[in-house]
Every structure is written in C-alpha cells, then in structure tokens.
Design a protein around this motif. Structure first.
Motif, PDB file in Angstrom:
ATOM      1  N   SER A 237       0.856  -1.187   0.000  1.00  0.00           N
ATOM      2  CA  SER A 237       0.000   0.000   0.000  1.00  0.00           C
ATOM      3  C   SER A 237       0.892   1.237   0.000  1.00  0.00           C
ATOM      4  O   SER A 237       1.418   1.651   1.029  1.00  0.00           O
ATOM      5  CB  SER A 237      -0.905  -0.005   1.237  1.00  0.00           C
ATOM      6  OG  SER A 237      -1.761   1.118   1.237  1.00  0.00           O
ATOM      7  N   MET A 238       1.071   1.814  -1.183  1.00  0.00           N
ATOM      8  CA  MET A 238       1.994   2.933  -1.362  1.00  0.00           C
ATOM      9  C   MET A 238       1.225   4.244  -1.431  1.00  0.00           C
ATOM     10  O   MET A 238       0.381   4.436  -2.301  1.00  0.00           O
ATOM     11  CB  MET A 238       2.810   2.735  -2.641  1.00  0.00           C
ATOM     12  CG  MET A 238       3.850   3.803  -2.890  1.00  0.00           C
ATOM     13  SD  MET A 238       4.816   3.405  -4.380  1.00  0.00           S
ATOM     14  CE  MET A 238       6.015   4.745  -4.350  1.00  0.00           C
ATOM     15  N   GLN A 239       1.501   5.127  -0.502  1.00  0.00           N
ATOM     16  CA  GLN A 239       0.867   6.440  -0.494  1.00  0.00           C
ATOM     17  C   GLN A 239       1.791   7.456  -1.149  1.00  0.00           C
ATOM     18  O   GLN A 239       2.890   7.714  -0.670  1.00  0.00           O
ATOM     19  CB  GLN A 239       0.545   6.895   0.926  1.00  0.00           C
ATOM     20  CG  GLN A 239      -0.077   8.293   0.977  1.00  0.00           C
ATOM     21  CD  GLN A 239      -0.371   8.765   2.385  1.00  0.00           C
ATOM     22  OE1 GLN A 239      -0.278   7.995   3.336  1.00  0.00           O
ATOM     23  NE2 GLN A 239      -0.720  10.021   2.534  1.00  0.00           N
ATOM     24  N   ARG A 240       1.323   8.024  -2.249  1.00  0.00           N
ATOM     25  CA  ARG A 240       2.074   9.082  -2.927  1.00  0.00           C
ATOM     26  C   ARG A 240       1.511  10.434  -2.497  1.00  0.00           C
ATOM     27  O   ARG A 240       0.311  10.665  -2.589  1.00  0.00           O
ATOM     28  CB  ARG A 240       1.973   8.943  -4.443  1.00  0.00           C
ATOM     29  CG  ARG A 240       2.565   7.653  -4.989  1.00  0.00           C
ATOM     30  CD  ARG A 240       2.441   7.600  -6.505  1.00  0.00           C
ATOM     31  NE  ARG A 240       2.934   6.352  -7.045  1.00  0.00           N
ATOM     32  CZ  ARG A 240       4.202   6.113  -7.359  1.00  0.00           C
ATOM     33  NH1 ARG A 240       5.098   7.070  -7.189  1.00  0.00           N
ATOM     34  NH2 ARG A 240       4.579   4.947  -7.845  1.00  0.00           N
TER      35      ARG A 240
ATOM     36  N   GLY B 130       2.795  -1.291   4.436  1.00  0.00           N
ATOM     37  CA  GLY B 130       2.699   0.106   4.038  1.00  0.00           C
ATOM     38  C   GLY B 130       4.025   0.594   3.483  1.00  0.00           C
ATOM     39  O   GLY B 130       5.095   0.173   3.931  1.00  0.00           O
ATOM     40  N   TYR B 131       3.952   1.472   2.492  1.00  0.00           N
ATOM     41  CA  TYR B 131       5.157   2.058   1.893  1.00  0.00           C
ATOM     42  C   TYR B 131       4.869   3.533   1.687  1.00  0.00           C
ATOM     43  O   TYR B 131       4.171   3.922   0.746  1.00  0.00           O
ATOM     44  CB  TYR B 131       5.473   1.354   0.577  1.00  0.00           C
ATOM     45  CG  TYR B 131       6.858   1.619   0.027  1.00  0.00           C
ATOM     46  CD1 TYR B 131       7.972   1.615   0.854  1.00  0.00           C
ATOM     47  CD2 TYR B 131       7.058   1.858  -1.330  1.00  0.00           C
ATOM     48  CE1 TYR B 131       9.250   1.843   0.355  1.00  0.00           C
ATOM     49  CE2 TYR B 131       8.328   2.077  -1.847  1.00  0.00           C
ATOM     50  CZ  TYR B 131       9.415   2.067  -0.993  1.00  0.00           C
ATOM     51  OH  TYR B 131      10.682   2.292  -1.500  1.00  0.00           O
TER      52      TYR B 131
ATOM     53  N   SER C 189       2.367  -4.192  10.163  1.00  0.00           N
ATOM     54  CA  SER C 189       1.543  -4.390  11.356  1.00  0.00           C
ATOM     55  C   SER C 189       2.190  -5.450  12.235  1.00  0.00           C
ATOM     56  O   SER C 189       2.463  -6.566  11.790  1.00  0.00           O
ATOM     57  CB  SER C 189       0.132  -4.818  10.950  1.00  0.00           C
ATOM     58  OG  SER C 189      -0.685  -4.992  12.086  1.00  0.00           O
ATOM     59  N   ASP C 190       2.454  -5.106  13.497  1.00  0.00           N
ATOM     60  CA  ASP C 190       3.193  -5.959  14.423  1.00  0.00           C
ATOM     61  C   ASP C 190       2.256  -6.976  15.077  1.00  0.00           C
ATOM     62  O   ASP C 190       1.331  -6.610  15.805  1.00  0.00           O
ATOM     63  CB  ASP C 190       3.852  -5.083  15.493  1.00  0.00           C
ATOM     64  CG  ASP C 190       4.754  -5.872  16.425  1.00  0.00           C
ATOM     65  OD1 ASP C 190       4.940  -7.084  16.195  1.00  0.00           O
ATOM     66  OD2 ASP C 190       5.279  -5.271  17.386  1.00  0.00           O
TER      67      ASP C 190
ATOM     68  N   PHE D 257      -2.419   3.877  13.648  1.00  0.00           N
ATOM     69  CA  PHE D 257      -1.903   3.918  12.281  1.00  0.00           C
ATOM     70  C   PHE D 257      -1.561   5.354  11.897  1.00  0.00           C
ATOM     71  O   PHE D 257      -2.332   6.277  12.168  1.00  0.00           O
ATOM     72  CB  PHE D 257      -2.930   3.360  11.301  1.00  0.00           C
ATOM     73  CG  PHE D 257      -2.444   3.336   9.880  1.00  0.00           C
ATOM     74  CD1 PHE D 257      -1.588   2.338   9.446  1.00  0.00           C
ATOM     75  CD2 PHE D 257      -2.830   4.323   8.982  1.00  0.00           C
ATOM     76  CE1 PHE D 257      -1.123   2.314   8.140  1.00  0.00           C
ATOM     77  CE2 PHE D 257      -2.372   4.311   7.676  1.00  0.00           C
ATOM     78  CZ  PHE D 257      -1.514   3.301   7.257  1.00  0.00           C
ATOM     79  N   PRO D 258      -0.416   5.580  11.241  1.00  0.00           N
ATOM     80  CA  PRO D 258      -0.009   6.939  10.882  1.00  0.00           C
ATOM     81  C   PRO D 258      -0.725   7.458   9.636  1.00  0.00           C
ATOM     82  O   PRO D 258      -0.393   7.089   8.511  1.00  0.00           O
ATOM     83  CB  PRO D 258       1.494   6.788  10.624  1.00  0.00           C
ATOM     84  CG  PRO D 258       1.641   5.378  10.136  1.00  0.00           C
ATOM     85  CD  PRO D 258       0.615   4.579  10.889  1.00  0.00           C
ATOM     86  N   ASN D 259      -1.715   8.311   9.830  1.00  0.00           N
ATOM     87  CA  ASN D 259      -2.375   8.975   8.711  1.00  0.00           C
ATOM     88  C   ASN D 259      -1.603  10.251   8.396  1.00  0.00           C
ATOM     89  O   ASN D 259      -1.513  11.156   9.231  1.00  0.00           O
ATOM     90  CB  ASN D 259      -3.829   9.301   9.061  1.00  0.00           C
ATOM     91  CG  ASN D 259      -4.682   8.055   9.170  1.00  0.00           C
ATOM     92  OD1 ASN D 259      -4.872   7.341   8.195  1.00  0.00           O
ATOM     93  ND2 ASN D 259      -5.179   7.774  10.369  1.00  0.00           N
TER      94      ASN D 259
END
Length: 278
Positions: free
Chosen positions: A42-45, A194-195, A209-210, A246-248
C-alpha cells in the motif's frame, strides 16, 4: 468554546529517528520460511501541482486506486476512486459522509510515472467540455531517489487467524533486481505492508503491522523501517514503535495523525506533538 494549541517537544529526530542497527543482506537461509504471494504494497504518494494550488494523496498500483484531492486555495477536498491500466489512471469523484453531491461530479484522468512520481492529469467537471490540466509532482522531492521492489517470506502459523505470518522482507533494487537488504527479526501481518514517506523527507519508509507477543491487527501496533539516505538502508525506529495507532499522513501540513488525539507536527527536523487544551 475556544481551544488553544500548545506544542510539546519530543526527543525524536526526524532526520534519523534514533535508528536501530541496520540489518545487512543475509547470506544464511532461514529454515521454515517460504515465499508469500499476494502481499499488497500500500503505497501512499503525496503529490502537489506545479503551481502549488493542489495537493493529492494517491494510492495507485493496486486493484482499486483511490485518492483525495485538496484545493489549497479554497480548502475543499474531493475523494476519488477508479481504475488503472498500466500507467493510465481513470478516477471519478465519490460521495463522502459529509458531502454526497460530489459523486460523479469530477473525473481525474492521466498518466502516472511509477518511478519518478510525476502524474500528468486532467480534471474535468461534469457538464463541461474542457478539462483543467494539472501537472503533479512529488510533494517532497529528492535527487536520485532509490526505486525498490520487495519479496516477502513467512511461515505457517496455526495460532494466527490468517494461518501464516510475515517474517522477512527482501528489498531489491528495481533496476538490476539485486537484493540490497533483508528486513528480519519480526512477526507481521502477512497480507499487506505500508510504503510511505512517514517523516516527509522525500524517501519512502516501510511499515508492517506488528503481530508479535500475541498482538492483533486491532491493537494498531506497527514496526517502522525508516530509510536513511546516508547509509542507503532501512533502519528500525524504536521510538515510533512506541506510538499506538496507524499513521495517517497529512503532507500539506506536514502532520502525522495516529488517532485518539495523537497529532504530530514536523518542525525543523523534529517531531513535535500538537495537543488541544480547552
């Protein structure tokens, strides 16, 4: 009621986040590990338009690409969902909980360069024949940004609701397909990672996710590998891993929202917590 904002300085350096020791490329075979297929990256640009008016969070390269477009001039936002064929994106505006009138009102189409992050798009409003050309570029640009791909390895886990767990991520140079680093020493969610650029320095970081020590996805505990351009390696951040949630990312404000009032601002290379005080 009026709210005052005050900042509480934390001892976290954004430039390095007090990195733990780097894990080099391993030459040993991890017994019991097998390749995992279907792990979604899941890559957030975080993109901005060349003239500075628009900012966009874009998730592409997945089955259902989507994003949020913000007009920084008037403060409005529009949610988009759509399809992708190769480098061609076709997104349409969708209704949200706060605004159902925008569904299908806007169409955003264009070509995304997966390596450079450049997105040449056209924004068209329903009922109009001419669209608006928008040239998006990475919101945080760096020179010679590395381009990586990943391979995932795990093991069967009878105690996991997913029947397996993620145990190793191999980082490969996309240009020559050579392994540059192994990420190990963890137990993670096996279906996605996440990326994203957590600290807004222009380099993407890896988030998993740990699921160690009996933790579940619902616990919202995460493992962070921050990319260090000086060492050209991903390094774990024990400080970030202490934060629950989760880091938004809100790149237009350079803020990270972990939920439950945990909002952090990036200022002068430091992570600063923003609190509301009545």
């Amino acid at each position: 009621m009026k709210f005052k904002l005050f900042l509480t300085m934390l001892t976290l350096s954004i430039s390095c986040f007090s990195y733990a020791e780097t894990q080099p490329v391993s030459v040993q075979t991890n017994s019991g590990l097998k390749p995992l297929s279907g792990v979604r990256v899941s890559m957030q640009r975080m993109l901005k338009s060349g003239e500075g008016r628009y900012y966009m969070n874009l998730y592409a390269g997945i089955a259902h690409p989507h994003g949020v477009l913000t007009d920084l001039m008037n403060g409005t936002t529009v949610d988009f969902k759509g399809t992708q064929k190769g480098d061609q994106l076709d997104l349409k505006s969708v209704a949200t909980e706060t605004d159902s009138t925008v569904a299908g009102k806007y169409q955003l189409t264009g070509v995304l360069n997966a390596n450079s992050g450049l997105f040449k798009a056209t924004l068209l409003e329903a009922g109009k024949t001419a669209g608006q050309s928008i040239q998006f570029e990475p919101a945080f640009k760096v020179v010679n940004k590395p381009v990586f791909i990943f391979k995932f390895y795990g093991q069967d886990d009878a105690n996991s609701p997913f029947g397996k767990s993620l145990k190793r991520v191999d980082v490969l140079n996309k240009n020559n397909n050579t392994v540059v680093q192994n990420l190990t020493g963890f137990t993670g969610y096996p279906n996605s990672v996440g990326y994203m650029d957590i600290n807004f320095d222009g380099y993407y970081d890896v988030i998993v996710s740990d699921l160690s020590q009996g933790r579940t996805v619902e616990d919202k505990r995460y493992i962070y590998w921050m990319y260090n351009p000086k060492t050209q390696q991903f390094q774990r951040s024990p400080q970030l891993e202490k934060i629950v949630g989760f880091p938004n990312l809100h790149g237009e404000k350079q803020q990270i929202d972990f939920g439950n009032g945990q909002v952090y601002q990036v200022e002068n290379g430091l992570l600063v917590r923003v609190k509301g005080d009545q």
